[in-house]
Design an enzyme around this catalytic site. Structure first.
Site, PDB file in Angstrom:
ATOM      1  N   HIS A 115      97.867  11.038  13.014  1.00 43.86           N
ATOM      2  CA  HIS A 115      98.016  12.493  12.894  1.00 43.86           C
ATOM      3  C   HIS A 115      97.276  13.203  14.027  1.00 43.86           C
ATOM      4  CE1 HIS A 115      98.012  16.424  10.635  1.00 43.86           C
ATOM      5  NE2 HIS A 115      96.879  16.571  11.317  1.00 43.86           N
ATOM      6  N   GLU A 116      96.042  12.787  14.305  1.00 42.07           N
ATOM      7  CA  GLU A 116      95.256  13.422  15.363  1.00 42.07           C
ATOM      8  C   GLU A 116      95.835  13.125  16.741  1.00 42.07           C
ATOM      9  OE1 GLU A 116      93.242  15.602  14.576  1.00 42.07           O
ATOM     10  OE2 GLU A 116      93.058  15.130  12.453  1.00 42.07           O
TER      11      GLU A 116
ATOM     12  N   HIS B 196      98.626  15.458  17.466  1.00 43.98           N
ATOM     13  CA  HIS B 196      98.177  16.777  17.940  1.00 43.98           C
ATOM     14  C   HIS B 196      97.972  16.765  19.457  1.00 43.98           C
ATOM     15  CE1 HIS B 196      97.889  19.077  14.334  1.00 43.98           C
ATOM     16  NE2 HIS B 196      96.948  18.357  13.768  1.00 43.98           N
TER      17      HIS B 196
ATOM     18  N   GLU C 100     100.624  21.361  11.665  1.00 50.08           N
ATOM     19  CA  GLU C 100     100.074  20.329  10.782  1.00 50.08           C
ATOM     20  C   GLU C 100     101.205  19.515  10.144  1.00 50.08           C
ATOM     21  OE1 GLU C 100      96.914  19.372  10.320  1.00 50.08           O
ATOM     22  OE2 GLU C 100      96.387  20.812  11.885  1.00 50.08           O
TER      23      GLU C 100
END
Length: 267
Positions: free
Chosen positions: A127-128, A131, A195
């Site tokens: 997930h990070e 980003h 997100e």
């Protein structure tokens, strides 16, 4: 994203237009250059401050070889350079990313490592990394910069259309902050949408949304003890978990409700 992006661009154009009307065409290049510098300074200072505030240290490859191995595989699949990996004691299980593609940093908390299974931790890191791959941090910095610029433009309007006395000064401060807050509502809408995108990308690159869904459940439970958290408000906006309760809190939240994210991951 297209609609909100167009609205933010309209706000920025309005601010530049105000500068043009008040000071003439010669001020426009200076206003544009100043806005670029403002975003750049916010980006650099924000990155340094976020890492400093949690006391982030390098994630030892000898101490966490399996974590590094999985990160290497994710970065290869995502076709991005491996970011600097750091660890910090945050008081709660959480993680965040700063920086841009090619110069990113991912910080995971020691509490997160202790709380999650390896596949769950992989989902959080994916997930990070998403980003960073999607340049979300830069996008948010641009949005915050636009909000600041529009707020400053509103202050100038009040000052130059009034008597320019002490009362106008305080009125300009109030109006500027209110206008900046209004623009930030749109910026935060982008943050919540990104997100969802990062969750979807993590699901794609790990092969399943279930590990990240379980991780979010555990992180949510761990963050119930928020009084132990060492994460300040600015860094919390970068973290994988952070949500508001109630209608007003939700529209000014950087994250969508965890329940909705978990539901989407499991669909």
């Amino acid at each position: 994203m297209a609609v909100v992006g167009a609205i933010l661009f309209a706000f920025y154009s309005l601010a530049v237009g105000v500068a043009y009307l008040m000071f003439g065409a010669s001020i426009v290049p200076i206003a544009i250059l100043g806005s670029v510098l403002l975003v750049g300074v916010q980006y650099k200072v924000g990155k340094y401050a976020a890492l400093k505030s949690v006391g982030a240290e390098d994630l030892s490859e000898s101490q966490y070889p399996e974590i590094h191995r999985r990160i290497d595989e994710l970065c290869a699949d995502m076709d991005i350079d491996k970011p600097d990996m750091k660890v910090a004691s945050m008081g709660v299980p959480n993680a965040f990313a700063v920086g841009r593609k090619g110069a990113g940093v991912v910080v995971i908390s020691t509490e997160l490592i202790q709380t999650l299974e390896m596949d769950e931790l992989e989902g959080v890191v994916a997930h990070e990394l998403a980003h960073i791959k999607n340049r979300d941090v830069v996008t948010m910095m641009i949005g915050q910069g636009i909000a600041s610029i529009v707020g400053i433009a509103a202050q100038f309007i009040v000052l130059f259309t009034g008597d320019n006395d002490i009362a106008d000064f305080f009125l300009a401060m109030i109006v500027g902050n209110l206008v900046q807050f209004f623009v930030m509502i749109f910026v935060l809408a982008i943050s919540r949408y990104r997100e969802y995108v990062a969750d979807a990308d993590a699901k794609q690159y790990t092969g399943s949304g279930e590990p990240l869904a379980r991780a979010l459940e555990k992180i949510q439970a761990g963050n119930q003890h928020a009084q132990k958290s060492k994460v300040d408000e600015d860094v919390a906006a970068l973290c994988i978990f952070g949500e508001g309760k109630g209608f007003l809190a939700k529209i000014v939240s950087t994250h969508p409700p965890a329940e909705k994210r978990i539901q989407r991951l499991r669909e």
